[in-house]
Design a protein around this motif. Structure first.
Motif, PDB file in Angstrom:
ATOM      1  N   THR A 170      11.504 -92.150  12.288  1.00  0.00           N
ATOM      2  CA  THR A 170      10.075 -92.414  12.059  1.00  0.00           C
ATOM      3  C   THR A 170       9.299 -91.108  11.916  1.00  0.00           C
ATOM      4  N   VAL A 171       9.552 -90.162  12.811  1.00  0.00           N
ATOM      5  CA  VAL A 171       8.856 -88.870  12.756  1.00  0.00           C
ATOM      6  C   VAL A 171       9.149 -88.159  11.442  1.00  0.00           C
ATOM      7  N   ASN A 172      10.427 -88.130  11.040  1.00  0.00           N
ATOM      8  CA  ASN A 172      10.801 -87.425   9.817  1.00  0.00           C
ATOM      9  C   ASN A 172      10.289 -88.122   8.571  1.00  0.00           C
ATOM     10  N   SER A 173      10.090 -89.443   8.638  1.00  0.00           N
ATOM     11  CA  SER A 173       9.537 -90.172   7.503  1.00  0.00           C
ATOM     12  C   SER A 173       8.035 -89.948   7.357  1.00  0.00           C
ATOM     13  N   THR A 329      17.669 -82.697   7.681  1.00  0.00           N
ATOM     14  CA  THR A 329      18.437 -82.133   6.569  1.00  0.00           C
ATOM     15  C   THR A 329      19.262 -83.187   5.835  1.00  0.00           C
ATOM     16  N   ALA A 330      19.866 -84.121   6.569  1.00  0.00           N
ATOM     17  CA  ALA A 330      20.720 -85.121   5.920  1.00  0.00           C
ATOM     18  C   ALA A 330      19.917 -86.030   5.006  1.00  0.00           C
ATOM     19  N   GLY A 331      18.657 -86.306   5.359  1.00  0.00           N
ATOM     20  CA  GLY A 331      17.823 -87.118   4.484  1.00  0.00           C
ATOM     21  C   GLY A 331      17.656 -86.479   3.120  1.00  0.00           C
ATOM     22  N   ARG A 332      17.660 -85.154   3.065  1.00  0.00           N
ATOM     23  CA  ARG A 332      17.507 -84.447   1.779  1.00  0.00           C
ATOM     24  C   ARG A 332      18.768 -84.584   0.928  1.00  0.00           C
ATOM     25  N   LEU A 333      19.937 -84.652   1.570  1.00  0.00           N
ATOM     26  CA  LEU A 333      21.178 -84.851   0.814  1.00  0.00           C
ATOM     27  C   LEU A 333      21.149 -86.198   0.102  1.00  0.00           C
ATOM     28  N   ALA A 360      15.244 -92.303   1.857  1.00  0.00           N
ATOM     29  CA  ALA A 360      16.523 -91.678   2.198  1.00  0.00           C
ATOM     30  C   ALA A 360      16.679 -91.537   3.713  1.00  0.00           C
ATOM     31  N   ILE A 361      15.617 -91.146   4.399  1.00  0.00           N
ATOM     32  CA  ILE A 361      15.673 -90.962   5.847  1.00  0.00           C
ATOM     33  C   ILE A 361      15.879 -92.297   6.554  1.00  0.00           C
ATOM     34  N   ILE A 362      15.176 -93.331   6.099  1.00  0.00           N
ATOM     35  CA  ILE A 362      15.321 -94.654   6.718  1.00  0.00           C
ATOM     36  C   ILE A 362      16.733 -95.192   6.501  1.00  0.00           C
TER      37      ILE A 362
END
Length: 493
Positions: A170-173, A329-333, A360-362
């Motif tokens: 949630t924070v990263n989104s 970082t993995a969300g960017r991949l 991607a992050i979710i």
């Protein structure tokens, strides 16, 4: 339109072609923003690397090599290997300035098939399982004070791990800045516990507590396979040395800050890890360390009592910080692979309001929650490392190949060719040694799973079956409306 909704601002006219299409006056680029500076970059590396590994891997490294001396050598050698690998990735990251880590490098060096196999393996196994392992470690340390004298219930640990995954995703989104501030805070917090353990150990050494270090190289013979497994567990603790390459497009002045962050971050972690293990052995014998349910907690109980409660607290901070960095970082991949057409297009979309790759992050968080259900952590680490080093070695080999096939590329950083050669050869040894010395079926299953990605590549990427597009189009459209996301190439207003 690939089922997408192009958001436009300016008038209230509605188009009929793709759900929402409003006339506009000027164009505004919708891309990931460069908001990660040098300090934040160092914190991403240190904060992602120093996580659960140093608190769960010492037992596994010692169990494979059997003596204190070889154990300390393994920890230092793992740091050296991570440093050499990171230098190779620094050249790759400043030559090909795209987010996504190994993915764009494999794409440039070998074409779409190896890149797709990496993304397939990373999406389904490596990245979400790593996220799950770190969050499970956080849950164990966070719940330990509430169950003194016994292990926390498995259901409590897994529910807490799932809650951690939900909060972090949630924070990263919501915000790149918020995720960066969170990473910086937890990096400072984890450095506090690292400094406490190191200083406590050095004080005890200065007082003459060296009996556990006597005859430190006396132990049983060590096989090549055992050394490889010890490296797997040590390198798990160092995993994260490639993480800054996943966010190159969001890094301020990447030509300067990417190599600087690596050159500062990795040696700092290596020194910390070696000194932490030295501190452990100052307080515990090899047998006691192997029997300890939580090495850092045992250390705190013996050295810091009655303030030993700070150890599980700050270890929890350390692991949650590593989980946050991994998610960031993995969300960017996933975002980059979606942008290249190797995943659903909606996974490459960016939030209109937040400018984050929210889909991607979710997606990443949802897969990670599945991985907290089963899991022997040590076994997961072994097979995670086996798969990871196949692609680390292949990526560094790509650097060597592009020195000859892509001579026209500008290389702001150019490492001596001997460094990628060494990293490639070590990768081959790490991958083959356990299979040759102690073959197990799970290694075969892991290899077959990686190769099974070829089926999906042929069906969905190469031939692009129409029925798959028909299914994905309404899904993409509804997710766009729900999450308020648009393709990264732009939004007009």
């Amino acid at each position: 339109m690939d089922g997408s909704i192009r958001c436009r601002r300016g008038s209230s006219d509605q188009g009929t072609d793709a759900g929402l299409s409003v006339k506009s006056k000027k164009s505004k680029s919708m891309n990931l923003q460069k908001e990660v500076g040098l300090i934040s970059g160092i914190c991403v590396i240190v904060g992602t690397v120093i996580g659960s590994g140093i608190f769960i891997s010492p037992k596994s490294v010692l169990a494979n090599v059997g003596a204190v001396g070889p154990c300390l050598v393994i920890w230092a050698a793992c740091g050296l290997l991570a440093m050499l690998g990171a230098l190779c990735f620094a050249e790759l990251g400043t030559t090909i300035t795209k987010s996504g880590g190994e993915y764009p490098y494999l794409m440039e060096a070998f074409g779409p098939i190896p890149a797709f196999l990496f993304s397939w393996t990373a999406f389904v196994v490596m990245k979400p399982s790593s996220f799950a392992i770190i969050c499970l470690s956080f849950a164990k340390y966070a719940s330990a004070p509430f169950y003194p004298g016994c292990d926390p219930p498995v259901a409590v640990v897994k529910c807490l791990a799932a809650a951690a995954i939900l909060v972090i995703t949630t924070v990263n989104s919501l915000s790149v800045k918020l995720a960066s501030y969170m990473q910086n805070f937890f990096t400072v917090a984890k450095m506090v516990i690292v400094v406490i353990i190191i200083i406590s150990g050095l004080v005890l050494l200065a007082k003459g507590n060296t009996q556990n270090l006597m005859n430190s190289f006396d132990g049983p013979p060590i096989s090549v396979g055992a050394i490889s497994l010890a490296f797997y567990n040590g390198l798990w603790a160092y995993d994260g040395w490639t993480q800054l390459n996943y966010i190159t497009e969001e890094l301020k002045n990447p030509y300067r800050n990417l190599p600087l962050a690596i050159l500062i971050g990795i040696p700092l972690v290596t020194v910390c890890y070696t000194l932490i293990n030295l501190s452990y052995f100052t307080v515990m014998t090899s047998t006691e360390l192997l029997q300890s349910p939580a090495v850092a907690v045992t250390f705190g109980d013996r050295v810091l009592y009655p303030a030993s409660w700070v150890v599980p607290l700050f270890v929890a901070f350390s692991t949650i910080g590593a989980a946050n960095g991994t998610c960031f970082t993995a969300g960017r991949l996933i975002f980059v692979a979606g942008r290249e057409g190797h995943m659903l297009k909606v996974l490459s979309y960016i939030s209109v309001k937040r400018l984050t790759p929210a889909p991607a992050i979710i997606f990443y968080g949802a897969i990670a929650i599945i991985y907290i259900i089963p899991g022997d952590i040590e076994t997961l680490i072994n097979y995670f490392s086996f798969a990871a080093w196949i692609f680390y070695g292949l990526t560094v080999l790509g650097l060597i190949v592009m020195r000859f096939t892509r001579k026209e590329l500008k290389r702001p950083i150019r490492v001596p060719i001997i460094i990628p050669i060494i990293v490639t050869l070590v990768s081959v040894v790490l991958v083959l040694a356990p299979i040759i010395t102690a073959p197990e079926l799970p290694y075969l299953y892991c290899t077959l799973f990686i190769l099974s990605g070829l089926i999906f590549y042929v069906l969905f990427v190469h031939f692009k079956f129409n029925w798959a597009q028909k299914i994905s189009r309404p899904i993409t459209m509804h997710l766009q409306m729900l999450l308020e996301v648009v393709p990264p190439e732009g939004v007009t207003e």
